[in-house]
Design an enzyme around this catalytic site. Structure first.
Site, PDB file in Angstrom:
ATOM      1  N   GLU A 146     -35.010   3.863  29.061  1.00 14.67           N
ATOM      2  CA  GLU A 146     -34.211   4.178  30.242  1.00 14.67           C
ATOM      3  C   GLU A 146     -32.776   4.543  29.845  1.00 14.67           C
ATOM      4  O   GLU A 146     -32.173   3.891  28.972  1.00 14.67           O
ATOM      5  CB  GLU A 146     -34.210   2.943  31.146  1.00 14.67           C
ATOM      6  CG  GLU A 146     -33.412   3.045  32.427  1.00 14.67           C
ATOM      7  CD  GLU A 146     -33.483   1.755  33.244  1.00 14.67           C
ATOM      8  OE1 GLU A 146     -32.969   1.750  34.368  1.00 14.67           O
ATOM      9  OE2 GLU A 146     -34.055   0.753  32.748  1.00 14.67           O
TER      10      GLU A 146
ATOM     11  N   LYS B 208     -35.713   7.035  39.581  1.00 14.00           N
ATOM     12  CA  LYS B 208     -35.999   5.614  39.803  1.00 14.00           C
ATOM     13  C   LYS B 208     -35.883   5.263  41.277  1.00 14.00           C
ATOM     14  O   LYS B 208     -34.844   5.503  41.907  1.00 14.00           O
ATOM     15  CB  LYS B 208     -35.040   4.773  38.969  1.00 14.00           C
ATOM     16  CG  LYS B 208     -35.319   3.280  38.977  1.00 14.00           C
ATOM     17  CD  LYS B 208     -34.391   2.568  37.996  1.00 14.00           C
ATOM     18  CE  LYS B 208     -34.687   1.083  37.890  1.00 14.00           C
ATOM     19  NZ  LYS B 208     -33.790   0.432  36.899  1.00 14.00           N
TER      20      LYS B 208
ATOM     21  N   CYS C  77     -38.329   0.768  34.673  1.00 17.68           N
ATOM     22  CA  CYS C  77     -37.867  -0.613  34.672  1.00 17.68           C
ATOM     23  C   CYS C  77     -38.261  -1.390  35.932  1.00 17.68           C
ATOM     24  O   CYS C  77     -39.420  -1.765  36.100  1.00 17.68           O
ATOM     25  CB  CYS C  77     -36.364  -0.640  34.434  1.00 17.68           C
ATOM     26  SG  CYS C  77     -35.744  -2.233  33.840  1.00 17.68           S
TER      27      CYS C  77
ATOM     28  N   VAL D   7     -34.096  -6.815  30.780  1.00 10.85           N
ATOM     29  CA  VAL D   7     -33.087  -7.835  30.485  1.00 10.85           C
ATOM     30  C   VAL D   7     -33.745  -9.209  30.578  1.00 10.85           C
ATOM     31  O   VAL D   7     -34.835  -9.350  31.133  1.00 10.85           O
ATOM     32  CB  VAL D   7     -31.890  -7.737  31.459  1.00 10.85           C
ATOM     33  CG1 VAL D   7     -31.216  -6.377  31.336  1.00 10.85           C
ATOM     34  CG2 VAL D   7     -32.330  -7.981  32.907  1.00 10.85           C
TER      35      VAL D   7
END
Length: 292
Positions: free
Chosen positions: A50, A121, A154, A181
Protein backbone atom coordinates in the site's frame (compact mmCIF):
# COMPACT_ATOMS: atom_id res chain seq x y z
CA UNK A 1 -4.30 -18.88 -26.46
CA UNK A 2 -5.65 -16.57 -23.73
CA UNK A 3 -7.80 -19.40 -22.34
CA UNK A 4 -4.77 -21.70 -22.19
CA UNK A 5 -2.75 -19.09 -20.27
CA UNK A 6 -5.51 -18.58 -17.72
CA UNK A 7 -5.70 -22.31 -16.94
CA UNK A 8 -1.94 -22.91 -16.70
CA UNK A 9 0.18 -22.86 -13.58
CA UNK A 10 0.97 -19.28 -12.65
CA UNK A 11 3.77 -18.01 -10.44
CA UNK A 12 2.68 -15.10 -8.25
CA UNK A 13 4.70 -12.99 -5.83
CA UNK A 14 4.08 -10.90 -2.74
CA UNK A 15 6.72 -8.17 -2.53
CA UNK A 16 7.40 -7.12 1.06
CA UNK A 17 9.42 -3.89 1.14
CA UNK A 18 10.18 -0.81 3.23
CA UNK A 19 9.31 2.49 1.51
CA UNK A 20 10.91 5.70 2.77
CA UNK A 21 8.45 8.54 3.22
CA UNK A 22 8.64 11.16 0.48
CA UNK A 23 11.36 9.45 -1.53
CA UNK A 24 9.14 8.48 -4.44
CA UNK A 25 11.80 7.89 -7.09
CA UNK A 26 13.88 5.77 -4.72
CA UNK A 27 10.85 3.78 -3.55
CA UNK A 28 9.79 3.00 -7.11
CA UNK A 29 13.34 2.05 -8.06
CA UNK A 30 13.51 -0.28 -5.02
CA UNK A 31 10.18 -1.85 -5.98
CA UNK A 32 11.42 -2.49 -9.51
CA UNK A 33 14.59 -4.14 -8.23
CA UNK A 34 12.41 -6.50 -6.19
CA UNK A 35 10.15 -7.09 -9.20
CA UNK A 36 13.24 -8.02 -11.20
CA UNK A 37 14.14 -10.52 -8.48
CA UNK A 38 10.64 -11.98 -8.79
CA UNK A 39 10.93 -12.14 -12.59
CA UNK A 40 14.10 -14.21 -12.26
CA UNK A 41 11.97 -16.77 -10.41
CA UNK A 42 9.42 -16.92 -13.22
CA UNK A 43 6.77 -14.72 -11.60
CA UNK A 44 3.99 -13.51 -13.92
CA UNK A 45 2.00 -11.47 -11.37
CA UNK A 46 3.38 -9.50 -8.41
CA UNK A 47 1.76 -7.38 -5.71
CA UNK A 48 3.48 -4.44 -3.99
CA UNK A 49 2.46 -2.80 -0.66
CA UNK A 50 0.00 0.00 0.00
CA UNK A 51 1.20 3.54 -0.86
CA UNK A 52 4.57 2.02 -1.69
CA UNK A 53 5.63 4.89 -3.93
CA UNK A 54 5.33 7.64 -1.29
CA UNK A 55 5.14 6.08 2.15
CA UNK A 56 2.09 6.09 4.39
CA UNK A 57 2.18 8.56 7.31
CA UNK A 58 1.14 11.94 5.94
CA UNK A 59 1.13 14.93 8.27
CA UNK A 60 -0.42 17.62 6.08
CA UNK A 61 -2.50 18.14 2.97
CA UNK A 62 0.40 20.02 1.43
CA UNK A 63 2.57 16.88 1.72
CA UNK A 64 -0.15 14.84 0.10
CA UNK A 65 -0.64 17.35 -2.71
CA UNK A 66 3.08 17.41 -3.43
CA UNK A 67 3.47 13.62 -3.58
CA UNK A 68 0.20 12.42 -5.14
CA UNK A 69 0.16 11.50 -8.84
CA UNK A 70 -2.41 11.08 -11.55
CA UNK A 71 -3.17 7.59 -12.84
CA UNK A 72 -1.99 6.51 -15.36
CA UNK A 73 -0.18 9.72 -16.34
CA UNK A 74 2.12 9.97 -13.29
CA UNK A 75 5.76 8.89 -13.20
CA UNK A 76 5.26 5.98 -10.77
CA UNK A 77 2.66 4.31 -12.96
CA UNK A 78 4.78 4.99 -16.04
CA UNK A 79 7.77 3.28 -14.40
CA UNK A 80 5.71 0.24 -13.40
CA UNK A 81 4.22 0.02 -16.91
CA UNK A 82 7.72 -0.03 -18.39
CA UNK A 83 8.80 -2.69 -15.87
CA UNK A 84 5.72 -4.80 -16.64
CA UNK A 85 6.49 -4.66 -20.36
CA UNK A 86 10.18 -5.45 -19.90
CA UNK A 87 9.62 -8.24 -17.37
CA UNK A 88 6.49 -9.69 -19.04
CA UNK A 89 4.67 -9.36 -15.73
CA UNK A 90 1.39 -8.08 -14.31
CA UNK A 91 1.94 -5.69 -11.39
CA UNK A 92 -0.47 -4.44 -8.72
CA UNK A 93 1.00 -1.56 -6.72
CA UNK A 94 -0.27 0.71 -3.96
CA UNK A 95 -0.06 4.36 -5.01
CA UNK A 96 -1.02 7.81 -3.74
CA UNK A 97 -3.49 9.04 -6.38
CA UNK A 98 -4.51 12.56 -7.31
CA UNK A 99 -7.63 13.21 -9.38
CA UNK A 100 -7.66 17.01 -9.75
CA UNK A 101 -7.95 18.13 -6.09
CA UNK A 102 -9.30 14.82 -4.76
CA UNK A 103 -6.87 12.26 -3.31
CA UNK A 104 -7.24 8.49 -3.06
CA UNK A 105 -5.37 5.62 -1.45
CA UNK A 106 -5.27 3.50 -4.61
CA UNK A 107 -3.83 0.49 -6.35
CA UNK A 108 -2.81 0.52 -9.99
CA UNK A 109 -2.96 -2.60 -12.16
CA UNK A 110 -0.59 -2.78 -15.15
CA UNK A 111 0.61 -5.53 -17.47
CA UNK A 112 2.91 -6.20 -20.41
CA UNK A 113 0.46 -4.39 -22.70
CA UNK A 114 0.19 -1.32 -20.46
CA UNK A 115 -2.31 0.21 -18.05
CA UNK A 116 -5.24 -2.03 -17.05
CA UNK A 117 -7.09 -0.18 -14.28
CA UNK A 118 -7.18 1.13 -10.74
CA UNK A 119 -8.81 0.36 -7.41
CA UNK A 120 -9.53 3.01 -4.77
CA UNK A 121 -9.57 1.98 -1.12
CA UNK A 122 -13.17 1.88 0.06
CA UNK A 123 -12.69 1.68 3.85
CA UNK A 124 -10.26 4.25 5.26
CA UNK A 125 -8.29 3.56 8.43
CA UNK A 126 -7.54 6.08 11.18
CA UNK A 127 -6.05 9.38 10.06
CA UNK A 128 -6.29 8.39 6.41
CA UNK A 129 -9.72 10.00 6.61
CA UNK A 130 -8.03 13.40 7.11
CA UNK A 131 -6.29 13.18 3.76
CA UNK A 132 -7.98 10.70 1.45
CA UNK A 133 -11.47 10.41 0.00
CA UNK A 134 -13.16 6.98 0.29
CA UNK A 135 -13.02 5.01 -2.94
CA UNK A 136 -15.82 5.55 -5.45
CA UNK A 137 -15.17 2.71 -7.91
CA UNK A 138 -16.65 -0.15 -5.92
CA UNK A 139 -14.91 -3.52 -6.25
CA UNK A 140 -14.00 -3.90 -9.93
CA UNK A 141 -12.75 -7.21 -11.34
CA UNK A 142 -10.24 -7.05 -14.20
CA UNK A 143 -10.21 -9.77 -16.85
CA UNK A 144 -6.49 -10.10 -17.65
CA UNK A 145 -4.44 -12.62 -19.63
CA UNK A 146 -3.37 -14.27 -16.34
CA UNK A 147 -6.83 -14.43 -14.76
CA UNK A 148 -9.71 -12.47 -13.25
CA UNK A 149 -8.19 -10.14 -10.68
CA UNK A 150 -9.75 -8.03 -7.94
CA UNK A 151 -8.16 -5.72 -5.35
CA UNK A 152 -8.55 -4.77 -1.71
CA UNK A 153 -6.32 -2.45 0.31
CA UNK A 154 -5.51 -3.14 3.98
CA UNK A 155 -8.57 -2.27 6.10
CA UNK A 156 -10.89 -3.42 3.31
CA UNK A 157 -10.00 -6.97 4.42
CA UNK A 158 -11.98 -6.46 7.64
CA UNK A 159 -15.19 -6.28 5.57
CA UNK A 160 -16.31 -9.67 4.22
CA UNK A 161 -18.58 -7.92 1.73
CA UNK A 162 -15.50 -6.73 -0.15
CA UNK A 163 -14.30 -10.22 -1.00
CA UNK A 164 -17.79 -11.61 -1.54
CA UNK A 165 -18.75 -8.96 -4.11
CA UNK A 166 -15.54 -9.58 -6.03
CA UNK A 167 -16.08 -13.34 -5.96
CA UNK A 168 -19.64 -12.95 -7.24
CA UNK A 169 -18.28 -10.95 -10.18
CA UNK A 170 -15.98 -13.85 -11.08
CA UNK A 171 -12.72 -12.92 -9.36
CA UNK A 172 -10.24 -15.77 -9.05
CA UNK A 173 -7.39 -13.86 -7.40
CA UNK A 174 -7.50 -10.95 -4.97
CA UNK A 175 -4.48 -8.66 -4.77
CA UNK A 176 -4.05 -6.89 -1.43
CA UNK A 177 -1.51 -4.07 -1.16
CA UNK A 178 -1.43 -3.37 2.57
CA UNK A 179 0.28 -1.57 5.46
CA UNK A 180 -0.74 -3.71 8.43
CA UNK A 181 -0.07 -2.22 11.86
CA UNK A 182 -0.02 -3.93 15.28
CA UNK A 183 -3.44 -4.89 16.64
CA UNK A 184 -4.07 -4.20 20.36
CA UNK A 185 -4.19 -7.41 22.38
CA UNK A 186 -2.33 -9.45 19.77
CA UNK A 187 -0.55 -12.44 21.29
CA UNK A 188 2.96 -12.30 19.76
CA UNK A 189 2.93 -16.11 19.58
CA UNK A 190 -0.14 -16.10 17.36
CA UNK A 191 -0.38 -15.33 13.65
CA UNK A 192 -1.39 -11.78 12.76
CA UNK A 193 -5.11 -11.01 12.83
CA UNK A 194 -4.79 -9.80 9.24
CA UNK A 195 -3.47 -13.21 8.19
CA UNK A 196 -6.43 -14.92 9.83
CA UNK A 197 -8.83 -12.60 8.01
CA UNK A 198 -7.38 -13.14 4.53
CA UNK A 199 -7.18 -16.91 5.07
CA UNK A 200 -10.84 -16.92 6.08
CA UNK A 201 -11.79 -14.78 3.07
CA UNK A 202 -9.96 -17.09 0.68
CA UNK A 203 -11.66 -20.14 2.18
CA UNK A 204 -15.18 -18.72 2.33
CA UNK A 205 -15.08 -17.32 -1.22
CA UNK A 206 -12.85 -19.86 -3.01
CA UNK A 207 -10.33 -17.16 -3.95
CA UNK A 208 -6.56 -17.00 -4.15
CA UNK A 209 -5.19 -13.99 -2.25
CA UNK A 210 -1.79 -12.30 -2.55
CA UNK A 211 -1.28 -9.88 0.35
CA UNK A 212 1.83 -7.66 0.26
CA UNK A 213 2.67 -5.77 3.44
CA UNK A 214 5.47 -3.35 4.25
CA UNK A 215 8.00 -3.42 7.09
CA UNK A 216 9.82 -0.82 9.16
CA UNK A 217 8.77 2.16 11.26
CA UNK A 218 7.70 5.43 9.65
CA UNK A 219 7.28 8.61 11.69
CA UNK A 220 6.79 6.49 14.80
CA UNK A 221 4.30 4.06 13.21
CA UNK A 222 5.53 0.44 13.12
CA UNK A 223 4.39 -2.01 10.45
CA UNK A 224 4.22 -5.76 10.97
CA UNK A 225 5.19 -7.39 7.66
CA UNK A 226 4.02 -11.04 7.59
CA UNK A 227 2.94 -10.88 3.95
CA UNK A 228 1.47 -14.09 2.57
CA UNK A 229 -0.02 -15.86 -0.43
CA UNK A 230 -3.16 -17.89 0.26
CA UNK A 231 -4.66 -20.75 -1.72
CA UNK A 232 -8.36 -20.90 -2.60
CA UNK A 233 -8.57 -23.49 0.21
CA UNK A 234 -7.71 -20.84 2.79
CA UNK A 235 -4.33 -22.33 3.67
CA UNK A 236 -1.10 -20.41 2.94
CA UNK A 237 0.69 -21.26 -0.29
CA UNK A 238 3.69 -19.14 0.78
CA UNK A 239 4.55 -17.26 3.94
CA UNK A 240 3.85 -15.60 6.22
CA UNK A 241 7.00 -13.57 5.64
CA UNK A 242 9.09 -12.12 8.44
CA UNK A 243 8.00 -9.10 10.46
CA UNK A 244 11.09 -7.00 9.72
CA UNK A 245 12.78 -7.82 6.38
CA UNK A 246 12.22 -7.10 2.72
CA UNK A 247 11.27 -10.37 1.03
CA UNK A 248 9.93 -11.77 -2.22
CA UNK A 249 7.41 -14.55 -1.53
CA UNK A 250 6.64 -16.78 -4.51
CA UNK A 251 4.01 -19.47 -5.01
CA UNK A 252 2.82 -21.43 -8.02
CA UNK A 253 -0.96 -21.52 -8.33
CA UNK A 254 -3.58 -22.60 -10.84
CA UNK A 255 -6.37 -20.03 -10.79
CA UNK A 256 -8.73 -22.48 -12.45
CA UNK A 257 -8.81 -24.32 -9.11
CA UNK A 258 -10.79 -21.40 -7.66
CA UNK A 259 -13.63 -22.52 -9.95
CA UNK A 260 -13.06 -26.23 -10.56
CA UNK A 261 -12.42 -27.23 -6.95
CA UNK A 262 -15.03 -25.03 -5.31
CA UNK A 263 -17.24 -27.93 -4.21
CA UNK A 264 -16.39 -28.99 -0.66
CA UNK A 265 -18.33 -32.27 -0.84
CA UNK A 266 -21.24 -33.83 -2.73
CA UNK A 267 -23.64 -31.31 -1.21
CA UNK A 268 -21.90 -28.01 -0.49
CA UNK A 269 -20.46 -25.23 -2.61
CA UNK A 270 -20.10 -22.01 -0.70
CA UNK A 271 -21.23 -19.48 -3.31
CA UNK A 272 -24.01 -21.68 -4.67
CA UNK A 273 -25.35 -22.34 -1.15
CA UNK A 274 -26.05 -18.69 -0.42
CA UNK A 275 -29.64 -18.04 0.76
CA UNK A 276 -30.57 -15.29 -1.67
CA UNK A 277 -34.19 -15.63 -0.57
CA UNK A 278 -33.05 -14.31 2.82
CA UNK A 279 -30.56 -11.64 1.69
CA UNK A 280 -29.95 -9.79 -1.54
CA UNK A 281 -27.91 -11.71 -4.11
CA UNK A 282 -25.43 -8.85 -4.61
CA UNK A 283 -25.75 -7.32 -1.12
CA UNK A 284 -27.86 -4.43 -2.35
CA UNK A 285 -25.32 -3.16 -4.86
CA UNK A 286 -25.87 -2.47 -8.52
CA UNK A 287 -23.32 -5.07 -9.58
CA UNK A 288 -24.32 -7.76 -12.01
CA UNK A 289 -23.37 -11.20 -10.70
CA UNK A 290 -20.75 -13.13 -12.58
CA UNK A 291 -20.58 -16.88 -12.96
CA UNK A 292 -20.30 -19.08 -9.90
Amino acid sequence: MAKHVKEAALKVASIQMEPVFGETAGNVARSIALLEEAAEKGVRLAVLPELCNTGYVFESRSELRALAEEIPAGPSTAAWIEAARRLDMHIVAGITERDREVFYNSAVIVGPSGYIGRYRKVHLWGEEALYFTPGDLGFPVFDTPVGKIGCQICYDCWFPESFRLAALQGAELMCVPTNWVPIPGQDPKREAMANILVMAAAHSNSLFIVAADRVGTERGQPFIGQSLIVSHTGWPAAGPASSDRQEVLVAEVNLADARRKRNWNDFNQVLRDRRTDVYDRMLGTGYKPGWY
